[in-house]
Design a protein around this motif. Structure first.
Motif, mmCIF file in Angstrom:
data_model
loop_
_atom_site.group_PDB
_atom_site.id
_atom_site.type_symbol
_atom_site.label_atom_id
_atom_site.label_comp_id
_atom_site.label_asym_id
_atom_site.label_seq_id
_atom_site.Cartn_x
_atom_site.Cartn_y
_atom_site.Cartn_z
ATOM 1 N N ARG A 7 0.824 -1.213 0.000
ATOM 2 C CA ARG A 7 0.000 0.000 0.000
ATOM 3 C C ARG A 7 0.853 1.257 0.000
ATOM 4 O O ARG A 7 0.620 2.192 -0.776
ATOM 5 C CB ARG A 7 -0.924 -0.006 1.224
ATOM 6 C CG ARG A 7 -1.703 1.285 1.421
ATOM 7 C CD ARG A 7 -2.671 1.185 2.580
ATOM 8 N NE ARG A 7 -2.030 0.770 3.821
ATOM 9 C CZ ARG A 7 -1.367 1.597 4.635
ATOM 10 N NH1 ARG A 7 -1.220 2.881 4.308
ATOM 11 N NH2 ARG A 7 -0.832 1.148 5.763
ATOM 12 N N LEU A 8 1.875 1.300 0.845
ATOM 13 C CA LEU A 8 2.732 2.480 0.919
ATOM 14 C C LEU A 8 3.501 2.702 -0.383
ATOM 15 O O LEU A 8 3.664 3.849 -0.833
ATOM 16 C CB LEU A 8 3.709 2.333 2.092
ATOM 17 C CG LEU A 8 3.092 2.383 3.495
ATOM 18 C CD1 LEU A 8 4.147 2.027 4.544
ATOM 19 C CD2 LEU A 8 2.494 3.760 3.784
ATOM 20 N N ALA A 9 3.969 1.637 -0.994
ATOM 21 C CA ALA A 9 4.731 1.771 -2.237
ATOM 22 C C ALA A 9 3.850 2.279 -3.369
ATOM 23 O O ALA A 9 4.255 3.156 -4.149
ATOM 24 C CB ALA A 9 5.351 0.428 -2.612
ATOM 25 N N ASN A 10 2.644 1.741 -3.483
ATOM 26 C CA ASN A 10 1.746 2.194 -4.532
ATOM 27 C C ASN A 10 1.373 3.664 -4.349
ATOM 28 O O ASN A 10 1.301 4.426 -5.317
ATOM 29 C CB ASN A 10 0.486 1.325 -4.556
ATOM 30 C CG ASN A 10 0.719 -0.013 -5.221
ATOM 31 O OD1 ASN A 10 1.523 -0.134 -6.134
ATOM 32 N ND2 ASN A 10 0.021 -1.031 -4.768
ATOM 33 N N THR A 11 1.154 4.059 -3.095
ATOM 34 C CA THR A 11 0.842 5.463 -2.818
ATOM 35 C C THR A 11 2.010 6.363 -3.195
ATOM 36 O O THR A 11 1.829 7.420 -3.812
ATOM 37 C CB THR A 11 0.493 5.653 -1.334
ATOM 38 O OG1 THR A 11 -0.667 4.869 -1.020
ATOM 39 C CG2 THR A 11 0.210 7.114 -1.020
ATOM 40 N N ALA A 12 3.220 5.946 -2.850
ATOM 41 C CA ALA A 12 4.409 6.741 -3.174
ATOM 42 C C ALA A 12 4.558 6.909 -4.683
ATOM 43 O O ALA A 12 4.886 7.995 -5.177
ATOM 44 C CB ALA A 12 5.654 6.083 -2.583
ATOM 45 N N ALA A 13 4.303 5.840 -5.439
ATOM 46 C CA ALA A 13 4.435 5.920 -6.892
ATOM 47 C C ALA A 13 3.363 6.816 -7.495
ATOM 48 O O ALA A 13 3.650 7.665 -8.350
ATOM 49 C CB ALA A 13 4.352 4.513 -7.497
ATOM 50 N N LEU A 14 2.129 6.666 -7.052
ATOM 51 C CA LEU A 14 1.033 7.458 -7.596
ATOM 52 C C LEU A 14 1.182 8.944 -7.285
ATOM 53 O O LEU A 14 0.820 9.802 -8.097
ATOM 54 C CB LEU A 14 -0.303 6.944 -7.054
ATOM 55 C CG LEU A 14 -0.778 5.607 -7.609
ATOM 56 C CD1 LEU A 14 -1.985 5.099 -6.830
ATOM 57 C CD2 LEU A 14 -1.131 5.734 -9.087
ATOM 58 N N GLU A 15 1.723 9.247 -6.106
ATOM 59 C CA GLU A 15 1.870 10.642 -5.685
ATOM 60 C C GLU A 15 3.198 11.253 -6.112
ATOM 61 O O GLU A 15 3.456 12.425 -5.820
ATOM 62 C CB GLU A 15 1.696 10.739 -4.168
ATOM 63 C CG GLU A 15 0.282 10.359 -3.711
ATOM 64 C CD GLU A 15 0.083 10.501 -2.210
ATOM 65 O OE1 GLU A 15 1.085 10.802 -1.498
ATOM 66 O OE2 GLU A 15 -1.054 10.309 -1.750
#
Length: 336
Positions: free
Chosen positions: A308-316
């Motif tokens: 979850r944290l990695a996907n959020t970092a990539a999207l943002e």
């Protein structure tokens, strides 16, 4: 054989560049600024002995290359882009074969990728699929350039037919790779190696989020993630190469830094954030452990949180290493 390298980033660029340097017929497939740089100036491949300027042919789409008998497709895109790439290439016509023959029916496809889902996806569309466990520390941070400085071999690429076996095509590919500064052992059960690499790659998400996976709080999170991964693979009955086998594959054979001068370049997930790629492989690395955990009743809160944290970092569009390691450990510990 002619090698069509679909995804000319760190891994694809290094493999394609080395094969081209060794005299093999290679076509790189790239897009955007990377394609323009390769088309204009060729590939700048930095190895342990210096920087090579390689005029490797490059195209920007499947429509720009005519497939023919004897071609090999090497899929080197990130796992989240596999399905789209397979759709693009599987239905392409192949000259020199029977009328109407397609790539999916006649062309061998090698999955030179992290994760363990790519081969399964490929087998839906391609009749001959080969798995490749890639041990090739490399960096692609700017258009037209790839850095792969390990020595004496640029990389170790364990190859075998999927789901199992070794055939004449695998032997031919391995021989070509061996002629191109690559170690290419053949493995009839290649997925054993890919599951071992999957466990090792769980650290990449930690590294991408907080800049390290080997020290202090980050090392603790990495250990938790791998403990979950080990339990999940055991519950699923999935065999994997042992740590000793993985060490033997690499030690004394694939050694040295992969960093460009003046830059820090860590794993592929770190590089995805650094390039502002907009996506990351976490769903197919940590997320694979989550999936198997749900299938076999093994809790995986650590890998769920990391995904979850990695996907959020990539999207943002966050920078790699932006999250404090102690804070990461707090977030993960709260989920356990």
């Amino acid at each position: 054989m002619r090698y069509i390298i679909v995804g000319a980033g760190a891994v694809g660029g290094a493999i394609g560049g080395r094969l081209h340097e060794a005299g093999h017929d290679v076509v790189l497939v790239a897009r955007g600024a990377h394609y323009e740089a390769l088309r204009t100036d060729g590939l700048r491949l930095t190895t342990s002995t210096g920087t090579l300027a390689l005029p490797v042919p490059v195209v920007d789409s499947p429509q720009a290359v005519t497939l023919r008998r004897g071609d090999v497709l090497v899929l080197a895109v990130k796992a989240q882009h596999t399905e789209a790439a397979l759709r693009e290439w599987a239905a392409r016509p192949v000259t020199g074969e029977r009328h109407g023959a397609t790539a999916g029916e006649t062309i061998p496809l090698v999955c030179a990728q992290n994760g363990v889902e790519n081969e399964r996806l490929a087998l839906r569309r391609f009749g001959r699929v080969y798995g490749m466990c890639v041990v090739l520390p490399a960096a692609h941070l700017s258009a037209g350039t790839v850095v792969a400085r390990c020595a004496p071999y640029t990389g170790a690429l364990v190859l075998g037919r999927y789901p199992a076996g070794i055939d004449a095509t695998a032997r031919g590919i391995a021989a070509d790779l061996e002629s191109a500064h690559m170690l290419a052992p053949l493995a009839p059960e290649v997925m054993r190696w890919k599951y071992a690499k999957l466990l090792a790659n769980l650290a990449q998400t930690v590294e991408a989020l907080c800049g390290s996976a080997a020290e202090g709080a980050a090392a603790q999170v990495t250990e938790w993630a791998r403990t979950e991964g080990t339990a999940v693979l055991k519950a699923a009955g999935l065999d994997r190469a042992s740590p000793a086998e993985m060490a033997e594959l690499r030690n004394g054979k694939v050694e040295g830094p992969a960093q460009p001068d003046g830059q820090q370049a860590l794993g592929s997930s770190w590089q995805s954030l650094a390039r502002k790629a907009g996506s990351i492989e976490a769903d197919h690395i940590n997320g694979e452990i989550v999936l198997l955990g749900r299938m076999y009743g093994v809790p995986t809160p650590v890998n769920e949180t990391l995904t979850r944290l990695a996907n959020t970092a990539a999207l943002e569009g966050r920078e790699p290493g932006e999250l404090d390691a102690d804070r990461l450990r707090e977030l993960v510990a709260a989920a356990r």
